[in-house]
Design an enzyme around this catalytic site. Structure first.
Site, short mmCIF file in Angstrom:
data_model
loop_
_atom_site.label_atom_id
_atom_site.label_comp_id
_atom_site.label_asym_id
_atom_site.label_seq_id
_atom_site.Cartn_x
_atom_site.Cartn_y
_atom_site.Cartn_z
N ASN A 32 -1.54 -1.82 -10.05
CA ASN A 32 -2.31 -1.00 -9.11
C ASN A 32 -3.58 -1.69 -8.59
O ASN A 32 -3.87 -1.66 -7.40
CB ASN A 32 -2.68 0.34 -9.75
CG ASN A 32 -3.50 1.20 -8.82
OD1 ASN A 32 -3.04 1.57 -7.74
ND2 ASN A 32 -4.74 1.50 -9.19
N TRP B 219 -2.16 2.87 0.93
CA TRP B 219 -2.47 2.00 2.07
C TRP B 219 -3.58 2.58 2.94
O TRP B 219 -4.50 1.87 3.36
CB TRP B 219 -1.21 1.73 2.90
CG TRP B 219 -0.47 0.55 2.33
CD1 TRP B 219 0.58 0.59 1.47
CD2 TRP B 219 -0.80 -0.83 2.51
NE1 TRP B 219 0.93 -0.68 1.11
CE2 TRP B 219 0.11 -1.58 1.73
CE3 TRP B 219 -1.77 -1.52 3.25
CZ2 TRP B 219 0.06 -2.98 1.67
CZ3 TRP B 219 -1.79 -2.92 3.20
CH2 TRP B 219 -0.89 -3.63 2.42
N TRP C 70 -5.95 -3.56 15.78
CA TRP C 70 -5.54 -4.54 14.77
C TRP C 70 -5.16 -5.85 15.45
O TRP C 70 -4.58 -5.84 16.55
CB TRP C 70 -4.35 -4.01 13.97
CG TRP C 70 -4.63 -2.72 13.27
CD1 TRP C 70 -4.19 -1.48 13.61
CD2 TRP C 70 -5.44 -2.54 12.09
NE1 TRP C 70 -4.67 -0.54 12.72
CE2 TRP C 70 -5.44 -1.16 11.78
CE3 TRP C 70 -6.17 -3.39 11.26
CZ2 TRP C 70 -6.12 -0.62 10.69
CZ3 TRP C 70 -6.85 -2.86 10.18
CH2 TRP C 70 -6.84 -1.50 9.90
N TRP D 148 -2.25 -1.54 8.68
CA TRP D 148 -1.82 -1.11 7.33
C TRP D 148 -0.35 -0.73 7.30
O TRP D 148 0.32 -0.85 6.28
CB TRP D 148 -2.69 0.05 6.82
CG TRP D 148 -2.72 1.27 7.72
CD1 TRP D 148 -3.60 1.50 8.74
CD2 TRP D 148 -1.82 2.38 7.70
NE1 TRP D 148 -3.30 2.70 9.36
CE2 TRP D 148 -2.22 3.26 8.74
CE3 TRP D 148 -0.73 2.74 6.93
CZ2 TRP D 148 -1.56 4.47 9.02
CZ3 TRP D 148 -0.07 3.94 7.20
CH2 TRP D 148 -0.49 4.78 8.23
N TRP E 43 -3.87 12.26 -8.62
CA TRP E 43 -3.89 11.48 -7.36
C TRP E 43 -2.50 11.51 -6.72
O TRP E 43 -2.35 11.65 -5.52
CB TRP E 43 -4.28 10.01 -7.63
CG TRP E 43 -5.75 9.75 -7.50
CD1 TRP E 43 -6.63 9.51 -8.51
CD2 TRP E 43 -6.53 9.72 -6.27
NE1 TRP E 43 -7.90 9.31 -7.99
CE2 TRP E 43 -7.86 9.43 -6.63
CE3 TRP E 43 -6.22 9.89 -4.92
CZ2 TRP E 43 -8.88 9.31 -5.68
CZ3 TRP E 43 -7.25 9.78 -3.97
CH2 TRP E 43 -8.55 9.50 -4.35
N GLU F 288 -4.89 10.28 -12.71
CA GLU F 288 -3.99 9.49 -11.84
C GLU F 288 -2.77 10.31 -11.43
O GLU F 288 -2.29 10.20 -10.29
CB GLU F 288 -3.55 8.20 -12.55
CG GLU F 288 -4.68 7.23 -12.84
CD GLU F 288 -5.52 6.91 -11.62
OE1 GLU F 288 -4.98 6.67 -10.55
OE2 GLU F 288 -6.77 6.93 -11.75
C1 LIG Z 1 -1.53 0.00 -1.47
C2 LIG Z 1 -0.92 0.85 -2.56
C3 LIG Z 1 0.42 1.17 -2.51
C4 LIG Z 1 1.01 1.98 -3.52
N1 LIG Z 1 2.33 2.28 -3.44
C5 LIG Z 1 2.88 3.10 -4.36
C6 LIG Z 1 4.27 3.46 -4.28
O1 LIG Z 1 5.00 3.07 -3.38
N2 LIG Z 1 4.76 4.26 -5.27
C7 LIG Z 1 3.99 4.73 -6.30
O2 LIG Z 1 4.49 5.44 -7.16
N3 LIG Z 1 2.68 4.42 -6.36
C8 LIG Z 1 2.11 3.63 -5.45
N4 LIG Z 1 0.78 3.30 -5.54
C9 LIG Z 1 -0.03 3.91 -6.60
C10 LIG Z 1 -0.10 3.09 -7.89
O3 LIG Z 1 -0.34 1.74 -7.62
C11 LIG Z 1 1.17 3.19 -8.73
O4 LIG Z 1 1.55 4.55 -8.86
C12 LIG Z 1 0.95 2.62 -10.12
O5 LIG Z 1 0.60 1.26 -10.04
C13 LIG Z 1 2.20 2.81 -10.93
O6 LIG Z 1 2.05 2.19 -12.19
P1 LIG Z 1 2.09 3.05 -13.49
O7 LIG Z 1 3.22 4.01 -13.47
O8 LIG Z 1 2.03 2.08 -14.63
O9 LIG Z 1 0.73 3.84 -13.36
P2 LIG Z 1 -0.25 4.51 -14.41
O10 LIG Z 1 -1.56 3.81 -14.27
O11 LIG Z 1 0.35 4.55 -15.76
O12 LIG Z 1 -0.46 5.98 -13.82
C14 LIG Z 1 0.40 7.05 -14.17
C15 LIG Z 1 1.00 7.63 -12.91
O13 LIG Z 1 -0.04 8.14 -12.07
C16 LIG Z 1 0.30 7.93 -10.72
N5 LIG Z 1 -0.68 7.03 -10.11
C17 LIG Z 1 -1.36 6.03 -10.70
N6 LIG Z 1 -2.20 5.44 -9.83
C18 LIG Z 1 -2.03 6.08 -8.66
C19 LIG Z 1 -2.61 5.94 -7.38
N7 LIG Z 1 -3.54 5.03 -7.12
N8 LIG Z 1 -2.19 6.77 -6.40
C20 LIG Z 1 -1.24 7.70 -6.64
N9 LIG Z 1 -0.66 7.89 -7.83
C21 LIG Z 1 -1.05 7.08 -8.83
C22 LIG Z 1 1.67 7.27 -10.70
O14 LIG Z 1 2.64 8.25 -10.51
C23 LIG Z 1 1.74 6.63 -12.07
O15 LIG Z 1 3.07 6.46 -12.52
C24 LIG Z 1 0.19 2.47 -4.56
C25 LIG Z 1 -1.16 2.13 -4.61
C26 LIG Z 1 -1.71 1.32 -3.63
C27 LIG Z 1 -3.17 0.95 -3.71
#
Ligand SMILES: Cc1cc2nc3c(=O)[nH]c(=O)nc-3n(C[C@H](O)[C@H](O)[C@H](O)COP(=O)(O)OP(=O)(O)OC[C@H]3O[C@@H](n4cnc5c(N)ncnc54)[C@H](O)[C@@H]3O)c2cc1C
Length: 485
Positions: A360, A401, A325, A378, A297, A294
């Site tokens: 997420n 998005w 859209w 989007w 990602w 992650e």
């Molecule tokens: C539509 C959409 C919008 C999002 N907007 C944001 C946003 O504005 N800011 C943001 O930081 N993340 C965003 N994310 C990614 C992700 O949802 C969040 O990073 C995550 O929910 C943060 O929670 P966590 O720190 O507990 O994640 P954990 O599950 O603990 O993951 C650890 C770290 O990995 C990274 N990560 C995890 N999932 C993703 C992912 N799908 N994409 C990219 N990095 C990821 C984050 O930096 C996160 O802190 C978005 C995802 C979607 C689908």
């Protein structure tokens, strides 16, 4: 004693003292004589997607940083203007008082298009003033210019899996491993008072901003700053073994919540990898491997944004720039308010509105629903997320998005349309998450809560605003028309 050899560190989204490469280098260069500066750029404050709540979390982080710097003998001055005006003002007041200008200004690289342009201009301006700039890597473990296909630095990975493979190869090299080691600053030897002895300083506006902005805050603001971030790491250490299984369950609190701290640099990914003992890839458990994936990602979305800045405004996939859209404004309001009649979607949007956070899995579900069930652009959803999310961050938000809308680099295929009912049954089987945010449905049982039958529907909760299967067909037609295959 007059100070003539000192540096400034320009803080931006690197609000921390340890693991701050440019600050450390500057302190070493000037034997600890470095002052911190932060400038409120009004261009940011006037953005359409500005978030009062995220700004308050940022201000609290800045306050924590200032306290941390003071404890360590350092200092921070917060000025109320963009960098060019702030530096002009500062330097002219130094000249007036015949105090030396700094020898060096340091900062860590920012990878967003606006910031890249600003930094290029500032670098040029500092050159004109005869001041050295010291610029280092910021919050990415591997920077966008360091990963490319084959021997050609301009050749970009567009698909996550090969990017990840390359990232992991580089991760094992000595160069990258050295970035995971702690970067500890040498002690600070100077404060702003030492520079302006006995004279009025420039006005610090931090407290005034905190007070004024607080009046507009609409969600509880979590604890901010490096110590809060370190606590989050301690908490997550015991959870990471179950991360693979728990991360998709919105009611489980199985994720790290580090994104809040990554956004403004009070934690960095290098620090998290180190503190969680994840330096050695061959020792990762399944949960740890998934967690690092992650993080990759996140780096991927920064990579795409830095190498294809146009994604900030448009679809990455050329043909999907033309999607027609439907953009029904009333539908958009229902989505924003969590009144679509689809419980899992509404729970997610209400979580966002009430807390500034969304899990997420639910982010993916509500984004798919907005684009593929309601056929709304989007970019509307992306902007609303930025207005509301405490962790709102351009690269992962745009990437998330565009993934959900199937317009991004390595997106969800256009024909995969999330069925909100099935997603709900799979990831919130007992309806625990839904019941937390939709009190109107608390009387439903695990069978009925995902798609409540009409006779069970509470009068306060709306009927589904669209028929998912019909909307799905229409979405497929929208994409197919443009050559979706
Ligand atoms: C539509 C959409 C919008 C999002 N907007 C944001 C946003 O504005 N800011 C943001 O930081 N993340 C965003 N994310 C990614 C992700 O949802 C969040 O990073 C995550 O929910 C943060 O929670 P966590 O720190 O507990 O994640 P954990 O599950 O603990 O993951 C650890 C770290 O990995 C990274 N990560 C995890 N999932 C993703 C992912 N799908 N994409 C990219 N990095 C990821 C984050 O930096 C996160 O802190 C978005 C995802 C979607 C689908």
């Amino acid at each position: 004693m007059k100070i003539s050899d000192y540096g400034l560190h320009w803080f931006r989204r690197d609000l921390k003292v340890t693991d701050n490469p440019a600050l450390t280098a500057n302190l070493n260069k000037h034997q600890g004589r470095v002052l911190g500066l932060f400038c409120f750029d009004h261009v940011f404050l006037a953005r359409k997607d500005f978030s009062v709540n995220r700004f308050q979390f940022f201000l609290h982080t800045l306050k924590e940083l200032k306290a941390e710097l003071n404890r360590e003998g350092g200092d921070l001055l917060v000025l109320d203007s963009g960098p060019l005006f702030a530096y002009e003002q500062l330097f002219s007041s130094l000249k007036q008082k015949t105090i030396s200008l700094p020898k060096t200004v340091s900062w860590n690289r920012d990878y967003e298009p606006f910031a890249i342009d600003r930094d290029r201009k500032m670098l040029h301006w500092f050159q004109q003033q005869g001041i050295a700039s010291l610029v280092e890597r910021d919050h990415l473990i591997i920077e966008p210019q360091e990963i490319y296909k084959g021997e050609d630095p301009s050749s970009t990975y567009q698909v996550f899996t090969p990017f990840k493979k390359k990232w992991l190869e580089k991760f094992e090299t000595d160069e990258i491993q050295s970035r995971l080691k702690i970067t500890r600053s040498i002690p600070f030897q100077m404060t702003w008072r030492d520079l302006f002895p006995g004279q009025a300083q420039l006005t610090d506006v931090l407290e005034a901003y905190i007070k004024n902005n607080q009046q507009r805050v609409t969600v509880p603001i979590p604890l901010a700053g490096t110590y809060a971030g370190i606590k989050a790491i301690e908490l997550f250490k015991s959870k990471v073994k179950n991360y693979g299984k728990q991360r998709d369950i919105p009611s489980a609190a199985g994720t790290s919540r580090f994104s809040l701290f990554f956004k403004n640099g009070s934690l960095t990914t290098s620090q998290v990898i180190r503190e969680m003992g994840l330096q050695n890839k061959s020792c990762w458990t399944e949960g740890q491997e998934k967690f690092v994936s992650e993080i990759i990602w996140r780096e991927f979305y920064y990579y795409i944004l830095a190498r294809h800045p146009r994604v900030e405004k448009e679809a990455f996939v050329e043909k999907y720039k033309e999607i027609k859209w439907k953009n029904n404004e009333e539908w958009f309001v229902a989505w924003k308010e969590g009144k679509t009649g689809f419980p899992i979607v509404d729970a997610g949007m209400r979580e966002l509105n009430q807390t500034g956070w969304m899990h997420n899995r639910v982010r993916m579900i509500v984004a798919s629903f907005l684009t593929k069930d309601l056929h709304i652009d989007w970019r509307w959803g992306e902007q609303y997320f930025m207005e509301k999310l405490l962790d709102g961050d351009l690269a992962p938000n745009n990437g998330g998005w565009q993934w959900a809308a199937s317009t991004g680099s390595d997106p969800q295929p256009y024909f995969r349309v999330f069925n909100p009912y099935l997603q709900s049954q799979k990831f919130d089987p007992e309806g625990a998450y839904i019941k937390t945010y939709i009190p109107e449905l608390r009387h439903c049982n695990a069978k009925t809560i995902h798609e409540p039958p009409c006779d069970l529907m509470n009068r306060d909760y709306p009927a589904p605003m669209v028929d998912h299967s019909i909307q799905r067909q229409e979405a497929l037609a929208l994409y197919k028309f443009l050559g979706g295959d």
